[in-house]
Write a protein that holds these residues in place. Structure first.
Motif, PDB file in Angstrom:
ATOM      1  N   THR A 248       0.819  -1.214   0.000  1.00  0.00           N
ATOM      2  CA  THR A 248       0.000   0.000   0.000  1.00  0.00           C
ATOM      3  C   THR A 248       0.852   1.264   0.000  1.00  0.00           C
ATOM      4  OG1 THR A 248      -1.715  -1.171   1.232  1.00  0.00           O
ATOM      5  CG2 THR A 248      -1.845   1.225   1.207  1.00  0.00           C
ATOM      6  N   LEU A 249       0.592   2.142  -0.977  1.00  0.00           N
ATOM      7  CA  LEU A 249       1.226   3.459  -1.009  1.00  0.00           C
ATOM      8  C   LEU A 249       0.349   4.502  -0.325  1.00  0.00           C
ATOM      9  CD1 LEU A 249       2.836   4.083  -4.526  1.00  0.00           C
ATOM     10  CD2 LEU A 249       3.978   3.574  -2.377  1.00  0.00           C
ATOM     11  N   ASP A 250      -0.970   4.388  -0.565  1.00  0.00           N
ATOM     12  CA  ASP A 250      -1.901   5.383  -0.025  1.00  0.00           C
ATOM     13  C   ASP A 250      -3.239   4.694   0.250  1.00  0.00           C
ATOM     14  OD1 ASP A 250      -3.598   7.447   0.548  1.00  0.00           O
ATOM     15  OD2 ASP A 250      -3.315   8.535  -1.334  1.00  0.00           O
ATOM     16  N   PRO A 251      -3.636   4.543   1.520  1.00  0.00           N
ATOM     17  CA  PRO A 251      -4.893   3.842   1.832  1.00  0.00           C
ATOM     18  C   PRO A 251      -6.123   4.543   1.272  1.00  0.00           C
ATOM     19  CG  PRO A 251      -4.003   4.932   3.790  1.00  0.00           C
ATOM     20  CD  PRO A 251      -2.943   5.015   2.727  1.00  0.00           C
ATOM     21  N   ASN A 252      -5.983   5.778   0.866  1.00  0.00           N
ATOM     22  CA  ASN A 252      -7.104   6.511   0.260  1.00  0.00           C
ATOM     23  C   ASN A 252      -6.894   6.718  -1.247  1.00  0.00           C
ATOM     24  OD1 ASN A 252      -8.460   7.003   2.798  1.00  0.00           O
ATOM     25  ND2 ASN A 252      -6.810   8.468   3.241  1.00  0.00           N
ATOM     26  N   CYS A 258      -7.774  -5.801  -6.690  1.00  0.00           N
ATOM     27  CA  CYS A 258      -7.874  -6.707  -5.540  1.00  0.00           C
ATOM     28  C   CYS A 258      -8.930  -6.247  -4.548  1.00  0.00           C
ATOM     29  CB  CYS A 258      -6.520  -6.837  -4.848  1.00  0.00           C
ATOM     30  SG  CYS A 258      -6.058  -5.391  -3.853  1.00  0.00           S
ATOM     31  N   GLY A 259      -9.474  -5.031  -4.742  1.00  0.00           N
ATOM     32  CA  GLY A 259     -10.506  -4.517  -3.849  1.00  0.00           C
ATOM     33  C   GLY A 259      -9.989  -3.493  -2.861  1.00  0.00           C
ATOM     34  N   LYS A 260      -8.661  -3.388  -2.707  1.00  0.00           N
ATOM     35  CA  LYS A 260      -8.085  -2.399  -1.800  1.00  0.00           C
ATOM     36  C   LYS A 260      -7.799  -1.095  -2.554  1.00  0.00           C
ATOM     37  CE  LYS A 260      -4.399  -4.358  -0.338  1.00  0.00           C
ATOM     38  NZ  LYS A 260      -3.156  -4.400   0.460  1.00  0.00           N
ATOM     39  N   ARG A 261      -7.478  -0.072  -1.787  1.00  0.00           N
ATOM     40  CA  ARG A 261      -7.098   1.205  -2.388  1.00  0.00           C
ATOM     41  C   ARG A 261      -5.612   1.467  -2.179  1.00  0.00           C
ATOM     42  NH1 ARG A 261     -10.592   4.683  -4.474  1.00  0.00           N
ATOM     43  NH2 ARG A 261     -12.830   4.262  -4.213  1.00  0.00           N
ATOM     44  N   GLY A 262      -5.028   2.153  -3.162  1.00  0.00           N
ATOM     45  CA  GLY A 262      -3.664   2.639  -3.012  1.00  0.00           C
ATOM     46  C   GLY A 262      -2.573   1.615  -3.208  1.00  0.00           C
ATOM     47  N   CYS A 263      -2.873   0.474  -3.842  1.00  0.00           N
ATOM     48  CA  CYS A 263      -1.833  -0.531  -4.102  1.00  0.00           C
ATOM     49  C   CYS A 263      -0.790   0.036  -5.076  1.00  0.00           C
ATOM     50  CB  CYS A 263      -2.423  -1.807  -4.689  1.00  0.00           C
ATOM     51  SG  CYS A 263      -3.404  -2.762  -3.511  1.00  0.00           S
TER      52      CYS A 263
END
Length: 394
Positions: A248-252, A258-263
């Motif tokens: 993760t670079l930025d959680p927002n 993959c469903g996550k943010r900021g990968c």
């Protein structure tokens, strides 16, 4: 008791024989006298083992002779045509093949267009088997001389079981892919993550030769990495070490597949570059971004520069974690736009932690598009060739 002693003697004999074959393979051409010095075995024993290996067809005497003082010694070499392996590289839109002989030379290449997402794993396996049969036939190689198949697959791989646990690139989950190939062809098959296969080939044949600890970063339709330490691929607890794309670079930040943010991959893979470029110009391929940057178009140069900065940050993270002596940049982005390596080095000066500056080198992949095919062939050679201890030879 006699039976146990006999078995022990047989094991020792087989070990010594494989050791001699290993020496010949790594130091070829070499004389019997040199092998005697290295092993400290008797000349009679060396002669007997060499004769057996010659009879089995895995080594041969060459026309070369040693140039030392005294009697000229006939040199020994391996027989390249003694056995073969097949290397396979499965990508999103194509599959590449190579036949590797016992000298670890790729003697035939082949490539087919194939969209894995448009079919099933079984259909992909059937196509691979069909193409391998065709290659073997075209080269006139006896089928029984093909001792193994190695396959590089993008994703999380259980290489001990031959299972693709998850490949978002191919759309596969929990696929026993090695078994599909083995059942159809009757040839032993090993599969592994494509970047782990790639770093093996760079270590054996390319940029990482002589390196004690090498990290490889693959940048293309996804982002990944691999690490090799003293010749051993670092796998982690579940063979998943190196999945950089989903750090993760930025959680927002940007939403990832993959469903996550900021990968990380949402900032520097090919799709990220294309999406960024489309804010300015309609492009369909990342090469158009490269071309625009080469033509001096400001928007494209800024995209490439930003990408180089993120790659520099990625290098810093890897160096801080593993302290490698070499970092190899690979993948389509690097191979199609070699200038980015210089930009990465420039940006790295800003982001590399001070204690590590000047302590490692950043270099592009030497083997380029052939790396995975070569590494997959070598992986099969390591698993199934005489040097792996699986050779009966008797």
């Amino acid at each position: 008791m006699k039976k146990i002693v006999k078995q022990d003697q047989d094991v020792i004999k087989q070990h010594n024989k494989l050791m001699i074959l290993d020496i010949i393979k790594n130091k070829r051409p070499i004389s019997r006298a040199e092998i005697t010095k290295i092993t400290r075995m008797s000349a009679t024993s060396i002669g007997r083992f060499v004769s057996e290996l010659c009879e089995e067809g895995v080594i041969r005497e060459t026309e070369l002779t040693s140039s030392g003082v005294g009697r000229k010694a006939i040199m020994l070499d391996i027989e390249p045509g003694a056995l073969y392996t097949i290397g396979v590289d499965i990508e999103k839109k194509r599959i590449s093949f190579g036949i590797m002989d016992f000298s670890e030379t790729i003697v035939a290449h082949h490539r087919v267009e194939h969209k894995a997402l448009a079919g099933t794993p079984a259909e992909t396996a059937a196509l691979i088997c069909q193409e391998i049969r065709g290659m073997i036939a075209r080269q006139g190689i006896p089928f029984e001389k093909v001792i193994g198949i190695g396959i590089g697959v993008p994703g999380v791989i259980n290489y001990e079981r031959g299972v693709v646990q998850l490949s978002s690139t191919l759309g596969w989950k929990d696929v026993a892919f090695a078994e599909l190939i083995e059942k159809e062809l009757g040839i032993k098959t090993v599969i592994d993550n494509d970047l782990k296969v790639k770093i093996l080939s760079e270590y054996l044949y390319g940029s990482a030769k002589g390196s004690n600890k090498t990290a490889l970063i693959g940048i293309g339709t996804g982002i990944g990495s691999a690490l090799i330490i003293n010749g051993e691929v670092f796998r982690g607890g579940s063979n998943s070490a190196g999945e950089l794309g989903h750090t993760t670079l930025d959680p927002n930040g940007n939403l990832c597949e993959c469903g996550k943010r900021g990968c990380l991959q949402t900032y520097i893979d090919e799709n990220a570059l294309i999406l960024e470029a489309r804010r300015v110009k309609e492009v369909t391929d990342v090469r158009e971004v490269f071309a625009a940057a080469r033509n001096g178009e400001r928007w494209a140069k800024e995209i490439v520069s930003r990408t180089a900065l993120y790659i520099g940050i990625t290098i810093n993270n890897i160096v801080c974690m593993y302290n490698p002596d070499t970092v190899i940049l690979s993948g389509d982005l690097v191979e199609n736009y070699r200038e980015i390596v210089e930009l990465v080095e420039e940006h790295s000066d800003q982001v590399i932690w001070e204690p590590f500056k000047g302590k490692f080198r950043v270099i592009p992949s030497e083997l380029r598009g052939e790396a995975i095919v070569m590494g997959a062939g070598a992986l099969a050679m390591q698993h199934f060739a005489p040097l792996s201890g699986s050779w009966s030879g008797e």
